[in-house]
Motif scaffolding. Structure first.
Motif, PDB file in Angstrom:
ATOM      1  N   ILE A   1       0.841  -1.206   0.000  1.00 51.61           N
ATOM      2  CA  ILE A   1       0.000   0.000   0.000  1.00 51.61           C
ATOM      3  C   ILE A   1       0.875   1.254   0.000  1.00 51.61           C
ATOM      4  O   ILE A   1       0.634   2.189  -0.762  1.00 51.61           O
ATOM      5  N   VAL A   2       1.905   1.266   0.823  1.00 54.12           N
ATOM      6  CA  VAL A   2       2.836   2.403   0.879  1.00 54.12           C
ATOM      7  C   VAL A   2       3.493   2.602  -0.485  1.00 54.12           C
ATOM      8  O   VAL A   2       3.595   3.721  -0.994  1.00 54.12           O
TER       9      VAL A   2
ATOM     10  N   ASN B   1       0.930   4.026  -2.962  1.00 54.27           N
ATOM     11  CA  ASN B   1       0.682   5.434  -2.695  1.00 54.27           C
ATOM     12  C   ASN B   1       1.847   6.307  -3.155  1.00 54.27           C
ATOM     13  O   ASN B   1       1.638   7.402  -3.683  1.00 54.27           O
TER      14      ASN B   1
ATOM     15  N   ARG C   1       1.611   6.575  -6.899  1.00 50.92           N
ATOM     16  CA  ARG C   1       0.509   7.455  -7.284  1.00 50.92           C
ATOM     17  C   ARG C   1       0.896   8.920  -7.067  1.00 50.92           C
ATOM     18  O   ARG C   1       0.622   9.781  -7.895  1.00 50.92           O
ATOM     19  N   ALA C   2       1.563   9.227  -5.961  1.00 51.66           N
ATOM     20  CA  ALA C   2       1.990  10.589  -5.648  1.00 51.66           C
ATOM     21  C   ALA C   2       2.978  11.090  -6.704  1.00 51.66           C
ATOM     22  O   ALA C   2       2.943  12.256  -7.099  1.00 51.66           O
TER      23      ALA C   2
END
Length: 121
Positions: free
Chosen positions: A110-111, A114, A117-118
């Motif tokens: 998940i990290v 993310n 995506r960032a």
């Protein structure tokens, strides 16, 4: 003669007591293969003949630890006999619980997602 009705949730209470007593008994084990063990859950069969004990390991090899715990199961069961006030003390079966390990892997994914995506935004 009527059968005595079983107490509600007795299986859960017995499993919980077994988990607490085992946690104390594990401190007395001198086997070096048993590292820092956390007992996550205990499941007792309805007839109290067997108990599955799920554990995780902070330090040490899970397979070696599982083997050592299963070898010590008779000693631990004997310790439970002295502590529990029940007619049948279950035979203990130790199983490595992969839940925490899996949760850490998913958290890392998940990290990573993310972060990706960032970067794309």
């Amino acid at each position: 003669m009527r059968h005595k009705r079983s107490t509600p949730n007795r299986g859960y209470r017995v499993a919980d007591q077994i988990q607490r007593d085992l946690a104390e008994l594990l401190r007395d084990l001198k086997d070096p293969r048993i590292g820092m063990v956390t007992l996550n859950n205990v499941e007792v069969t309805p007839d109290y003949a067997h108990a599955k004990v799920f554990f995780s390991v902070l330090i040490g090899n899970p397979q070696e630890c599982e083997a050592a715990l299963n070898e010590a199961a008779g000693f631990l069961r004997n310790g439970l006999f002295k502590r529990l006030q029940i007619h049948t003390v279950p035979t203990l079966h130790f199983h490595f619980d992969k839940t925490t390990e899996r949760a850490a892997e998913l958290s890392a994914l998940i990290v990573q997602a993310n972060a990706t995506r960032a970067k794309d935004d």
